[in-house]
Design a protein around this motif. Structure first.
Motif, mmCIF file in Angstrom:
data_model
loop_
_atom_site.group_PDB
_atom_site.id
_atom_site.type_symbol
_atom_site.label_atom_id
_atom_site.label_comp_id
_atom_site.label_asym_id
_atom_site.label_seq_id
_atom_site.Cartn_x
_atom_site.Cartn_y
_atom_site.Cartn_z
ATOM 1 N N ALA A 85 0.810 -1.216 0.000
ATOM 2 C CA ALA A 85 0.000 0.000 0.000
ATOM 3 C C ALA A 85 0.843 1.267 0.000
ATOM 4 C CB ALA A 85 -0.932 0.004 1.214
ATOM 5 N N HIS A 86 2.062 1.177 0.510
ATOM 6 C CA HIS A 86 2.953 2.340 0.574
ATOM 7 C C HIS A 86 4.380 1.853 0.395
ATOM 8 C CE1 HIS A 86 4.790 6.086 1.869
ATOM 9 N NE2 HIS A 86 5.534 5.372 2.688
ATOM 10 N N GLY A 87 5.139 2.514 -0.491
ATOM 11 C CA GLY A 87 6.523 2.151 -0.720
ATOM 12 C C GLY A 87 6.644 1.039 -1.744
ATOM 13 N N ALA A 88 7.675 0.215 -1.579
ATOM 14 C CA ALA A 88 7.916 -0.885 -2.514
ATOM 15 C C ALA A 88 8.612 -2.033 -1.797
ATOM 16 C CB ALA A 88 8.790 -0.416 -3.687
ATOM 17 N N VAL A 89 8.296 -3.260 -2.237
ATOM 18 C CA VAL A 89 8.937 -4.449 -1.689
ATOM 19 C C VAL A 89 9.318 -5.407 -2.811
ATOM 20 C CG1 VAL A 89 7.743 -4.317 0.538
ATOM 21 C CG2 VAL A 89 6.768 -5.727 -1.294
ATOM 22 N N HIS A 90 10.344 -6.177 -2.538
ATOM 23 C CA HIS A 90 10.748 -7.309 -3.370
ATOM 24 C C HIS A 90 10.098 -8.517 -2.708
ATOM 25 C CE1 HIS A 90 13.456 -9.699 -5.921
ATOM 26 N NE2 HIS A 90 13.675 -10.458 -4.854
ATOM 27 N N ASP A 91 9.078 -9.075 -3.331
ATOM 28 C CA ASP A 91 8.262 -10.129 -2.748
ATOM 29 C C ASP A 91 8.638 -11.474 -3.369
ATOM 30 O OD1 ASP A 91 5.394 -9.930 -1.140
ATOM 31 O OD2 ASP A 91 5.589 -11.756 -2.350
ATOM 32 N N VAL A 92 8.823 -12.499 -2.532
ATOM 33 C CA VAL A 92 9.274 -13.806 -3.004
ATOM 34 C C VAL A 92 8.323 -14.896 -2.528
ATOM 35 C CG1 VAL A 92 11.173 -15.493 -2.967
ATOM 36 C CG2 VAL A 92 11.688 -13.040 -2.935
ATOM 37 N N LEU A 93 7.982 -15.802 -3.446
ATOM 38 C CA LEU A 93 7.166 -16.973 -3.140
ATOM 39 C C LEU A 93 7.961 -18.229 -3.451
ATOM 40 C CD1 LEU A 93 3.783 -15.962 -4.825
ATOM 41 C CD2 LEU A 93 4.497 -15.601 -2.448
ATOM 42 N N VAL A 94 7.779 -19.270 -2.633
ATOM 43 C CA VAL A 94 8.366 -20.585 -2.875
ATOM 44 C C VAL A 94 7.246 -21.608 -2.745
ATOM 45 C CG1 VAL A 94 10.046 -22.327 -2.130
ATOM 46 C CG2 VAL A 94 10.614 -19.888 -1.941
ATOM 47 N N ASP A 95 7.076 -22.433 -3.763
ATOM 48 C CA ASP A 95 6.037 -23.461 -3.787
ATOM 49 C C ASP A 95 6.476 -24.651 -2.935
ATOM 50 O OD1 ASP A 95 4.065 -25.317 -4.417
ATOM 51 O OD2 ASP A 95 4.151 -24.931 -6.576
ATOM 52 N N ILE A 96 5.714 -24.968 -1.876
ATOM 53 C CA ILE A 96 6.045 -26.106 -1.019
ATOM 54 C C ILE A 96 4.989 -27.209 -1.121
ATOM 55 C CG2 ILE A 96 7.465 -24.739 0.551
ATOM 56 C CD1 ILE A 96 5.141 -24.840 2.587
ATOM 57 N N ARG A 97 4.211 -27.204 -2.197
ATOM 58 C CA ARG A 97 3.203 -28.243 -2.414
ATOM 59 C C ARG A 97 3.867 -29.409 -3.147
ATOM 60 N NH1 ARG A 97 -0.830 -24.822 -5.814
ATOM 61 N NH2 ARG A 97 1.189 -24.448 -6.801
ATOM 62 N N ARG A 98 4.031 -30.522 -2.472
ATOM 63 C CA ARG A 98 4.746 -31.673 -3.039
ATOM 64 C C ARG A 98 4.154 -32.151 -4.363
ATOM 65 N NH1 ARG A 98 9.323 -33.831 -0.891
ATOM 66 N NH2 ARG A 98 9.502 -33.642 1.341
ATOM 67 N N ASP A 99 2.846 -32.025 -4.552
ATOM 68 C CA ASP A 99 2.214 -32.519 -5.778
ATOM 69 C C ASP A 99 2.130 -31.460 -6.879
ATOM 70 O OD1 ASP A 99 0.367 -30.928 -4.466
ATOM 71 O OD2 ASP A 99 -1.324 -32.260 -4.826
ATOM 72 N N ALA A 108 10.021 -14.104 -7.825
ATOM 73 C CA ALA A 108 10.039 -12.801 -7.157
ATOM 74 C C ALA A 108 9.174 -11.819 -7.939
ATOM 75 C CB ALA A 108 11.465 -12.275 -7.042
ATOM 76 N N PHE A 109 8.590 -10.890 -7.213
ATOM 77 C CA PHE A 109 7.713 -9.867 -7.773
ATOM 78 C C PHE A 109 8.058 -8.542 -7.099
ATOM 79 C CE2 PHE A 109 5.588 -13.909 -7.499
ATOM 80 C CZ PHE A 109 4.961 -14.069 -8.729
ATOM 81 N N THR A 110 7.879 -7.441 -7.812
ATOM 82 C CA THR A 110 7.956 -6.128 -7.181
ATOM 83 C C THR A 110 6.533 -5.660 -6.944
ATOM 84 O OG1 THR A 110 10.044 -5.579 -8.264
ATOM 85 C CG2 THR A 110 8.734 -3.738 -7.420
ATOM 86 N N LEU A 111 6.229 -5.362 -5.699
ATOM 87 C CA LEU A 111 4.929 -4.799 -5.333
ATOM 88 C C LEU A 111 5.193 -3.388 -4.835
ATOM 89 C CD1 LEU A 111 3.371 -7.807 -3.365
ATOM 90 C CD2 LEU A 111 3.191 -7.285 -5.809
ATOM 91 N N ASP A 112 4.399 -2.422 -5.315
ATOM 92 C CA ASP A 112 4.640 -1.036 -4.916
ATOM 93 C C ASP A 112 3.361 -0.213 -4.943
ATOM 94 O OD1 ASP A 112 4.181 -0.237 -7.610
ATOM 95 O OD2 ASP A 112 6.305 -0.412 -8.090
#
Length: 189
Positions: A85-99, A108-112
């Motif tokens: 909502a304010h500023g900017a972040v480097h956002d990271v997701l890791v898939d931990i679903r075995r199937d 990684a995504f930039t959200l701002d």
């Protein structure tokens, strides 16, 4: 609002289209109909997620260089909508679903607060971010009440994950500094 798919299975990026004029801007940050249409037919953790399922909103504020993550939930997991909502972040997701076809992969995504993009994160992902601006406010909308007994975490600097953060780390919580590694998480899944 445009909806895009990500490289990670079932992750969606929502891109609002702000109206801008001399006063500033106006944008829609959530639309249940658009979310439901985008998620139609998708499953996460074995059950469909709908807009009405999102029951709790939270917000964090971080200073430049802070990393929060990598966090997830065991059990039924937790679906979330995440935006900055304010500023900017480097956002990271890791898939931990075995199937999942993207198990163990990260993106990684930039959200701002310029583009207002936000992520739909299905159940079964680790999530973390680094603040890229002097302050960054991240908003989370989750589909179930938080249960600390189901918290899981992997160290943000775990060499097995090899996440590349864009700037030096200024600070992390004690929890994040002492989180286990990817191999420990795999043993518990």
């Amino acid at each position: 609002m445009r909806v895009e798919t990500a490289d990670l299975a079932d992750v969606l990026v929502f891109r609002p289209e702000p109206f801008r004029d001399e006063r500033g801007l106006f944008t829609r940050t959530f639309d249940a109909r658009i979310l439901d249409n985008a998620l139609a037919g998708k499953t996460s953790g074995g059950s469909p997620v709908r807009a009405v399922d999102f029951i709790q909103d939270s917000q964090s504020r971080s200073v430049l260089g802070v990393i929060r993550g990598m966090h997830g939930r065991s059990g039924r997991g937790e679906a979330k909508l995440v935006r900055c909502a304010h500023g900017a972040v480097h956002d990271v997701l890791v898939d931990i679903r075995r199937d999942s076809p993207t198990f163990g992969m990260q993106q990684a995504f930039t959200l701002d607060d310029v583009d207002f993009a936000h992520l739909y994160v299905p159940r079964g992902f680790l999530h973390g971010f680094q603040a890229l601006t002097p302050t960054a406010d991240v908003c989370y909308r989750i589909d179930r009440e938080h249960d600390p007994a189901e918290d899981v975490a992997v160290a943000y600097d775990d060499p097995d994950l090899g996440i590349v953060w864009p700037m030096p780390v200024s600070m992390v919580s004690v929890r994040d500094a002492t989180a286990g590694g990817w191999s420990q998480l795999l043993e518990s899944l």
